[in-house]
Design an enzyme around this catalytic site. Structure first.
Site, mmCIF file in Angstrom:
data_model
loop_
_atom_site.group_PDB
_atom_site.id
_atom_site.type_symbol
_atom_site.label_atom_id
_atom_site.label_comp_id
_atom_site.label_asym_id
_atom_site.label_seq_id
_atom_site.Cartn_x
_atom_site.Cartn_y
_atom_site.Cartn_z
ATOM 1 N N ASP A 238 0.828 -1.205 0.000
ATOM 2 C CA ASP A 238 0.000 0.000 0.000
ATOM 3 C C ASP A 238 0.869 1.265 0.000
ATOM 4 O O ASP A 238 1.819 1.375 0.779
ATOM 5 C CB ASP A 238 -0.879 0.047 1.250
ATOM 6 C CG ASP A 238 -1.734 -1.192 1.437
ATOM 7 O OD1 ASP A 238 -1.283 -2.285 1.064
ATOM 8 O OD2 ASP A 238 -2.839 -1.062 1.983
ATOM 9 N N HIS A 240 -1.113 4.430 -0.473
ATOM 10 C CA HIS A 240 -2.148 5.283 0.131
ATOM 11 C C HIS A 240 -1.887 6.782 -0.023
ATOM 12 O O HIS A 240 -1.924 7.542 0.938
ATOM 13 C CB HIS A 240 -2.325 4.939 1.612
ATOM 14 C CG HIS A 240 -3.285 3.809 1.845
ATOM 15 N ND1 HIS A 240 -4.602 3.859 1.444
ATOM 16 C CD2 HIS A 240 -3.103 2.605 2.434
ATOM 17 C CE1 HIS A 240 -5.198 2.725 1.780
ATOM 18 N NE2 HIS A 240 -4.309 1.939 2.367
ATOM 19 N N ASP A 267 -4.192 -0.415 -3.257
ATOM 20 C CA ASP A 267 -4.326 0.698 -2.308
ATOM 21 C C ASP A 267 -3.318 1.803 -2.613
ATOM 22 O O ASP A 267 -2.561 2.253 -1.763
ATOM 23 C CB ASP A 267 -4.189 0.214 -0.857
ATOM 24 C CG ASP A 267 -5.469 -0.439 -0.347
ATOM 25 O OD1 ASP A 267 -6.352 -0.730 -1.181
ATOM 26 O OD2 ASP A 267 -5.589 -0.663 0.859
ATOM 27 N N ASP A 270 -6.385 7.072 -1.517
ATOM 28 C CA ASP A 270 -7.128 7.265 -0.266
ATOM 29 C C ASP A 270 -6.183 7.547 0.906
ATOM 30 O O ASP A 270 -5.036 7.124 0.936
ATOM 31 C CB ASP A 270 -8.028 6.068 0.088
ATOM 32 C CG ASP A 270 -9.319 6.063 -0.699
ATOM 33 O OD1 ASP A 270 -9.714 7.125 -1.200
ATOM 34 O OD2 ASP A 270 -9.939 4.989 -0.814
ATOM 35 N N ARG A 271 -6.726 8.278 1.877
ATOM 36 C CA ARG A 271 -6.052 8.665 3.112
ATOM 37 C C ARG A 271 -4.974 9.717 2.863
ATOM 38 O O ARG A 271 -5.109 10.849 3.263
ATOM 39 C CB ARG A 271 -5.502 7.456 3.863
ATOM 40 C CG ARG A 271 -6.620 6.556 4.402
ATOM 41 C CD ARG A 271 -6.126 5.663 5.519
ATOM 42 N NE ARG A 271 -7.235 4.944 6.144
ATOM 43 C CZ ARG A 271 -7.978 5.426 7.135
ATOM 44 N NH1 ARG A 271 -7.746 6.614 7.615
ATOM 45 N NH2 ARG A 271 -8.965 4.703 7.641
ATOM 46 N N ASN A 299 -8.501 -3.035 -2.121
ATOM 47 C CA ASN A 299 -9.872 -2.763 -1.688
ATOM 48 C C ASN A 299 -10.191 -1.269 -1.729
ATOM 49 O O ASN A 299 -11.354 -0.874 -1.763
ATOM 50 C CB ASN A 299 -10.109 -3.324 -0.279
ATOM 51 C CG ASN A 299 -9.261 -2.640 0.779
ATOM 52 O OD1 ASN A 299 -8.037 -2.622 0.693
ATOM 53 N ND2 ASN A 299 -9.897 -2.082 1.795
ATOM 54 N N HIS A 300 -9.160 -0.409 -1.751
ATOM 55 C CA HIS A 300 -9.409 1.031 -1.842
ATOM 56 C C HIS A 300 -9.517 1.520 -3.277
ATOM 57 O O HIS A 300 -9.780 2.706 -3.488
ATOM 58 C CB HIS A 300 -8.328 1.816 -1.098
ATOM 59 C CG HIS A 300 -8.606 1.918 0.370
ATOM 60 N ND1 HIS A 300 -9.239 3.002 0.947
ATOM 61 C CD2 HIS A 300 -8.364 1.051 1.383
ATOM 62 C CE1 HIS A 300 -9.360 2.806 2.243
ATOM 63 N NE2 HIS A 300 -8.840 1.631 2.536
ATOM 64 N N HIS A 355 -3.890 -8.535 -3.119
ATOM 65 C CA HIS A 355 -3.907 -7.456 -2.140
ATOM 66 C C HIS A 355 -4.260 -7.911 -0.729
ATOM 67 O O HIS A 355 -3.565 -7.571 0.238
ATOM 68 C CB HIS A 355 -4.886 -6.361 -2.561
ATOM 69 C CG HIS A 355 -4.942 -5.243 -1.559
ATOM 70 N ND1 HIS A 355 -3.909 -4.347 -1.406
ATOM 71 C CD2 HIS A 355 -5.875 -4.901 -0.629
ATOM 72 C CE1 HIS A 355 -4.203 -3.487 -0.439
ATOM 73 N NE2 HIS A 355 -5.382 -3.807 0.053
ATOM 74 N N ARG A 402 -12.397 -6.579 9.960
ATOM 75 C CA ARG A 402 -12.803 -5.446 9.128
ATOM 76 C C ARG A 402 -14.300 -5.422 8.837
ATOM 77 O O ARG A 402 -14.815 -4.428 8.347
ATOM 78 C CB ARG A 402 -12.045 -5.478 7.802
ATOM 79 C CG ARG A 402 -10.537 -5.408 7.971
ATOM 80 C CD ARG A 402 -9.838 -5.534 6.637
ATOM 81 N NE ARG A 402 -8.403 -5.676 6.796
ATOM 82 C CZ ARG A 402 -7.540 -4.669 6.802
ATOM 83 N NH1 ARG A 402 -7.996 -3.427 6.680
ATOM 84 N NH2 ARG A 402 -6.252 -4.878 6.940
ATOM 85 N N HIS A 429 -2.280 -4.738 2.458
ATOM 86 C CA HIS A 429 -3.557 -4.539 3.136
ATOM 87 C C HIS A 429 -3.470 -4.219 4.619
ATOM 88 O O HIS A 429 -4.438 -3.772 5.214
ATOM 89 C CB HIS A 429 -4.409 -5.795 2.916
ATOM 90 C CG HIS A 429 -5.862 -5.682 3.236
ATOM 91 N ND1 HIS A 429 -6.638 -4.600 2.864
ATOM 92 C CD2 HIS A 429 -6.702 -6.536 3.869
ATOM 93 C CE1 HIS A 429 -7.886 -4.802 3.266
ATOM 94 N NE2 HIS A 429 -7.952 -5.955 3.889
#
Length: 501
Positions: A238, A240, A267, A270-271, A299-300, A355, A402, A429
């Site tokens: 990730d 991110h 990923d 995001d964030r 997943n993002h 992932h 999760r 992840h």
């Protein structure tokens, strides 16, 4: 929040056992301090010790908050339910459960809990704002479902997009891509420097980039087979939206090329508040040479996550809604994994890179994954498990922390790998303190490449260099400086951060 918390004394102050009450109070204060220091794992351990001594609504609600901070929304949901069981009139129990459901895209359930908060604490401004946000999301979902029906199937935006007619203003100072062939090497480096200095790729070239990338991804299998060359390959986890840390990886390990290929394991966005710069850079290398930059979906790379964690807001702030829609459609074209092929002592060796993780049942084969329809949201079935699941130390299967996917043990890993003649599973992840973790009898590796995740977790980032024999070598690195734009600057207001008690 407007409510007062006066339930703690009622639930834990047992005059016949004052020592227990004193110890619980100490643990609660230590746990609250750990949350304040952003040491959420430690906070959960302390809350757990207090709960074992004297469970109460506040302790469960506080632990739910810590678990929300760690994105363990399934566990946070369960803690919130326990809080409500202990005290059905405690507003923060409902609030924590609403936030967990909101993060999982369960807006109707979240809405009911925000309504309950407002019944208990009328006119609370925070709860009212989040209630309105839930109502807006529910309307959006209903509209999207209506236009996605078989009777009204919308055309792909890529089929109607004409970037040729877009004019590039003379004032634009960034790199230009006027020719119709693939991107040049010089364009890649010019763009990186332009983005590093907070420039913005012109929308004409961005749309063209998305068109070219999607055309390429649509040709690929769900699980892409890749023969690792003598020079090897680097696998990253990730990122991110931590663009300046991505550039640091290239500084440490070399820029992508035919002799220095990379696989980024989902990923990307995001964030972090430089997600546009991250994904634009990765796609630029794909369009320069698709064999020097391999991408897996995370997943993002999904609409629900992008709506909550900032990528949608960032794209709309830096470009517009149409370009965000192109990104959302592109993400559905990304492959779900790569099967790396190498040779060790003349024998074929395989490493699977995906992932999230494995599945809620044995017997899943690579052929089953190849048959999945990946052009959709990863919200159910094998695809959701592949992108959302996590390993656990215990054997067998467990409930997902999760709220989506499963937890799977080392025995599950071994059976899946043996059934598919795979030596090793690499996944991402999950944030890891040293950037990676090896488990399941050395047959499972987690790699995470966002150091000091969200500017607060203090972890290292890592990447893996695989040789042609698919032997892994780990490299770790710390966060580098970035412009003064905090993480989550474009994120949804629907994730609350209520105070502890």
């Amino acid at each position: 929040m407007l409510w007062n918390d006066n339930h703690y004394e009622e639930k834990t102050n047992n005059p016949t056992d004052e020592d227990i009450h004193t110890r619980v109070e100490q643990l609660r204060q230590q746990a609250n301090a750990a949350v304040g220091a952003k040491k959420y794992t430690q906070a959960c351990e302390l809350y757990t010790q207090a709960i074992q001594l004297a469970p109460c609504a506040i302790l469960y609600a506080n632990r739910a908050l810590a678990r929300t901070k760690m994105e363990e929304y399934g566990y946070a949901y369960m803690d919130a339910c326990k809080s409500i069981e202990w005290d059905p009139k405690y507003p923060k129990g409902y609030y924590r459960r609403a936030v967990a459901n909101f993060a999982l895209g369960k807006y109707k359930a979240a809405l009911e809990d925000f309504k309950k908060v407002l019944q208990l604490v009328p006119h609370d401004a925070d709860a009212m704002a989040k209630k309105k946000e839930c109502e807006r999301r529910i309307r959006e979902q209903a509209f999207a479902k209506a236009i996605d029906s078989d009777a009204v199937k919308p055309l792909s935006l890529f089929e109607t997009m004409d970037y040729h007619s877009i004019v590039v203003e003379d004032s634009y100072q960034g790199p230009r891509w006027e020719q119709e062939e693939n991107i040049s090497e010089s364009f890649c480096y010019e763009l990186i420097e332009y983005l590093r200095n907070q420039g913005k790729l012109h929308k004409k070239y961005l749309i063209k980039l998305l068109v070219y990338a999607k055309r390429y991804f649509d040709q690929l299998d769900n699980i892409v087979t890749y023969q690792v060359k003598e020079s090897g390959i680097t696998v990253c986890g990730d990122t991110h939206g931590q663009f300046y840390d991505l550039l640091n990886i290239f500084q440490l390990n070399g820029y992508p090329s035919c002799d220095n290929p990379y696989l980024f394991n989902g990923d990307f966005v995001d964030r972090g508040s430089f997600s546009v710069e991250v994904i634009v850079t990765l796609l630029t290398f794909v369009c320069y040479d698709p064999l020097c930059m391999l991408l897996n979906r995370g997943n993002h790379e999904s609409k629900n996550m992008n709506k909550i964690y900032g990528f949608e807001g960032e794209v709309k702030a830096k470009y517009n809604e149409t370009i965000y829609s192109l990104f959302a459609e592109l993400f559905e074209s990304l492959p779900l994994g790569h099967l790396l092929i190498g040779n060790e002592k003349g024998m074929r060796k395989q490493v699977l890179v995906i992932h999230g993780g494995l599945f809620s049942r044995d017997g899943v084969l690579l052929e089953d994954l190849q048959r999945l329809d990946r052009h959709r949201e990863p919200d159910q079935g094998l695809m959701a498990e592949l992108l959302w699941s996590d390993p656990q130390k215990e054997w067998g299967w467990g409930i997902s922390k999760r709220g989506i996917g499963v937890s799977f043990g080392p025995d599950v890993t071994r059976r899946f790998l043996d059934a598919n003649q795979i030596a090793l599973l690499v996944r991402s992840h999950e944030m890891k303190e040293k950037g990676y973790e090896v488990e399941a009898e050395n047959r499972l590796i987690t790699v995470f490449s966002a150091p000091n995740y969200c500017d607060q977790m203090g972890n290292l980032g890592a990447y893996i260099r695989f040789s042609s024999t698919l032997e892994p070598q780990f490299y770790t690195f710390a966060q580098v400086a970035h412009p003064n734009i905090p993480p989550m600057a474009y994120a949804s207001s629907g994730l609350g951060s209520m105070g502890l008690v």
